[in-house]
Enzyme design. Structure first.
Site: not given
Ligand code: NAD
Ligand code: TYD
Length: 377
Positions: A134-136, A183-184, A187, A213, A317
């Protein structure tokens, strides 16, 4: 035949990557390894679950013996590692689970790949361990231009109506890691382990760091699906702080396309940043989502603005995330395909047309969790 493990394939981004690979590469065998935590949902993969080149294995990436067994059984050539705990708010409440899954789980995947591949006659030849991050990990950028300025990048996606940058600095691949949330931090630690396996053992690794995403199948604790669902039910929309925080948003299928390209064409040991060239203040995005949901539900546009409820800010935040993905654009020719207005329209439509998917998740245990999260706000 290539045998590729995709971890976390039942989650949001993972399900799009699995779908893309299963459909695009009939000669590959895709092995989806997922523990099915609260975030994993096999309903995300209904359309491809019967394909002959797809196998689902329910397993915990932290369970090293089981992961070793999967490597042996399927003669694995490549890993695309997405499994993780992914929600910042949960990491604030429960950092241990994040360290366990994101750090120890990644280490377990790396060690299983190493022990399997280094003993083959061809060793690392034709192998690849691709870690999705992640970019975080870069921390927060300052907001030096609160009104927004013209950004220094142009792509098809960034030529849309909204086209602003809220600061003059961007995340580039050479920036120091400065994670702030559990979290970050978890990662960031996993990224370091992946690089260490390249530098120490010569494992062919790649890391990418992507921005926020959005799109179909995202678990409704994240901003966009949560708010779409709340607007539909006319529930309050909890905006953290003043809603001024900035995120760079990328349509999930564009991320999956980037993953496909980098898995096949990326240079070993490199890092690539992936972003949407698409910065938005939370409050502005929320207004677009309200207008879109209202219009698509046949309500008066903007009628639900009164659902906006400012709540206590998230602890620590991060103010602004903004990715510079020009390296990926320059070296591999990738750029986002969708302007945000198109992407958000597709996304809102999908959630409104797939209410059964949403209702399945939001009833029961999740409802209790969600209520407890917001009880003190
Ligand atoms: P998500 O939370 O929707 O899905 C995570 C998946 O991992 C789930 O299916 C869960 O069951 C599985 N999982 C969790 N713990 C596990 C374990 N111990 N063993 C096997 N499977 C396990 O996450 P996402 O949003 O799809 O993100 C996927 C990846 O992309 C992550 O590594 C996240 O850090 C990275 N990422 C996400 C975003 C975003 O905006 N969502 C952005 C950048 C990077
Ligand atoms: P989020 O979807 O949790 O992604 P991330 O924290 O990984 O960027 O949140 C996106 C932005 O929205 C973040 O600045 C936090 C804010 N946010 C709210 O203001 N209210 C909410 O209920 C949630 C879930 C997020």
């Amino acid at each position: 035949m290539k045998n590729i493990i995709i971890t976390g394939g039942a989650g949001f981004i993972g399900s799009h990557v699995v779908r893309l690979f299963v459909n695009k590469y009939p000669d590959y065998h895709i092995i989806n390894v997922d523990k099915l935590t609260y975030a994993g949902n096999l309903a995300n993969l209904k359309d491809i679950e019967d394909k002959p080149n797809y196998t689902f294995v329910k397993a915990d990436i932290c369970d090293f013996e089981t992961i070793m067994g999967i490597f042996k059984k399927y003669n694995v050539d490549g890993v695309i590692h997405l499994a993780a705990e992914s929600h910042v708010d949960r990491s604030i409440k429960d950092p241990f689970t994040f360290a366990q899954t994101n750090v120890m789980g990644t280490l377990s995947m790396l060690q299983a790949a190493k022990l399997t591949w280094e003993n083959l006659p061809e060793k690392w030849e034709g192998k690849r361990f691709y870690h999705i991050s992640t970019d975080e990990v870069y921390g927060a950028l300052e907001m030096t231009n609160p009104e927004g300025i013209k950004p220094p990048f142009t792509t098809k996606a960034s030529s849309g109506k909204h086209h602003l940058a809220y600061g003059s600095k961007f995340f580039t691949e050479d920036l120091k890691y400065m994670p702030h949330s559990p979290y970050s931090a978890s990662k960031a630690s996993s990224d370091h382990f992946v690089r260490a396996f390249h530098d120490t053992y010569g494992m062919p690794t790649i890391v990418t760091n992507c921005s926020n995403n959005y799109g179909p199948y995202q678990f409704p604790e994240k901003l966009i699906p949560l708010f779409i669902n709340n607007i539909r039910h006319r529930k309050p929309l909890p905006v953290y702080g003043k809603g001024e925080n900035v995120r760079d948003w990328l349509y999930v299928e564009d991320h999956a396309r980037a993953i496909d390209l980098i898995f096949h064409k990326g240079t070993i040991a490199e890092t690539y940043n992936i972003g949407g060239f698409n910065e938005w203040k939370n409050i502005d995005i929320i207004k677009v989502v309200i207008n879109t949901v209202d219009r698509l539900l046949g309500r008066k546009e903007g009628e639900d603005m009164n659902l906006i409820t400012y709540v206590t800010d998230r602890a620590g935040h991060d103010m602004r995330y903004a990715i510079d993905s020009s390296k990926l654009q320059r070296e591999l020719g990738w750029e986002p395909s969708l302007q945000f207005e198109e992407g958000i329209e597709k996304t809102v439509k999908w959630y409104l047309e797939n209410q059964a998917w949403m209702d399945n998740i939001t009833s029961g245990e999740y409802e209790k969790y969600y209520e407890s999260m917001y009880a003190n706000r």
